[in-house]
Scaffold this active site. Structure first.
Site, short mmCIF file in Angstrom:
data_model
loop_
_atom_site.label_atom_id
_atom_site.label_comp_id
_atom_site.label_asym_id
_atom_site.label_seq_id
_atom_site.Cartn_x
_atom_site.Cartn_y
_atom_site.Cartn_z
N GLY A 104 0.82 -1.20 0.00
CA GLY A 104 0.00 0.00 0.00
C GLY A 104 0.86 1.25 0.00
N CYS A 105 0.28 2.36 0.37
CA CYS A 105 0.99 3.65 0.37
C CYS A 105 2.24 3.57 1.25
CB CYS A 105 0.06 4.74 0.88
SG CYS A 105 0.84 6.36 1.00
N PHE A 106 3.38 3.98 0.69
CA PHE A 106 4.62 3.87 1.46
C PHE A 106 4.67 4.82 2.65
CE2 PHE A 106 6.58 6.03 -2.57
CZ PHE A 106 5.86 7.18 -2.37
#
Length: 278
Positions: A104-106
């Site tokens: 997912g979003c880092f």
């Protein structure tokens, strides 16, 4: 501390040439550069540029490097600390190793790893794609095949690769191949990127244990793939949780709530799943 006039001019020139700058951002920067080159008052022109950028800056919708520039000219010093790339290197191959995870979003993948003992550095970036030096806009637009990921350098005397894999499962939903929690799209696929056969064996064994545990009723779809080139993300994305603590807390809280909700659903469905098997 704000930039000097020469530093601001140099930043404007660099952003004009930067392929990651959007066309409309570039048009504003070109307008400011041309006005300054034609003798316009520096402070007046900079104020105009700041006002033109402000609406999207307030909605966090500027491209990353332009965001960094906006923070500089508005003296938002908490958001522009550069990432120390000298720290992010394997200086001791005997006692250090690296790992790459996409989940997912880092923004939400850095803090849980970075605050563990034995972690030397965590870098946000892009990997698994077909384009060199991708930009955030390209990756988020799904034009390059990259996923958002983190590269971790760790001290093997303190923490092992297997420990990182176990933590990774705790941070992600391994049954969701279409993204992670509120992050949807191919750039958010859950992937463990392995650099050698040893890492592959550890990751596959851990994945199998998770599948056999019965924790999830759906199949474990997180893939295990060979590591490819890892491209660092723009400075704005590095250690986001430190630079933008309030925004990070909101995102992380939403992610945590979704994960808790999914766990509750699994718990409520478990008796019915068992009765069907019986």
């Amino acid at each position: 501390m704000k930039l000097t006039q020469d530093e601001i001019l140099n930043a404007i020139y660099n952003l004009i040439l930067n392929p990651g700058t959007r066309d409309w951002e570039r048009s504003l920067l070109l307008e400011a550069r041309n006005a300054l080159e034609n003798g316009a008052n520096f402070d007046t022109q900079l104020s105009k540029l700041e006002a033109d950028l402000r609406p999207l800056a307030l909605r966090n919708n500027l491209t990353p490097d332009v965001t960094d520039f906006y923070h500089h000219i508005t003296d938002q010093t908490t958001s522009d600390t550069p990432f120390d790339f000298n720290k992010h290197s394997l200086d001791d191959p005997v006692h250090q190793d690296s790992a790459i995870f996409a989940g997912g979003c880092f923004w939400c993948m850095v803090e849980p790893f970075e605050n563990r003992n034995g972690i030397i550095s965590v870098l946000s970036g892009y990997t698994g794609g077909k384009v060199d030096h991708p930009t955030y806009d390209q990756v988020s637009g799904q034009y390059t095949g990259h996923v958002e990921a983190v590269e971790i350098i760790f001290d093997t005397r303190i923490i092992q690769y297997a420990d990182l894999v176990e933590l990774y499962w705790q941070l992600t939903d391994p049954t969701d191949a279409s993204g992670q929690f509120q992050d949807r799209g191919n750039q958010y696929h859950p992937i463990i990127f392995v650099k050698d056969e040893q890492q592959r064996q550890i990751a596959e064994a851990s994945k199998q244990r998770l599948a056999d545990s019965g924790k999830y009723t759906k199949p474990i779809v997180t893939s295990i793939e060979p590591a490819t080139a890892f491209w660092p993300a723009e400075n704005y994305h590095q250690q986001f949780y430190q630079k933008n603590p309030e925004r990070y807390k909101r995102i992380e809280r939403s992610r945590r709530q979704l994960k808790a909700y999914q766990a509750l659903q699994r718990k409520l469905r478990a008796p019915f799943q068992k009765s069907k098997r019986d």
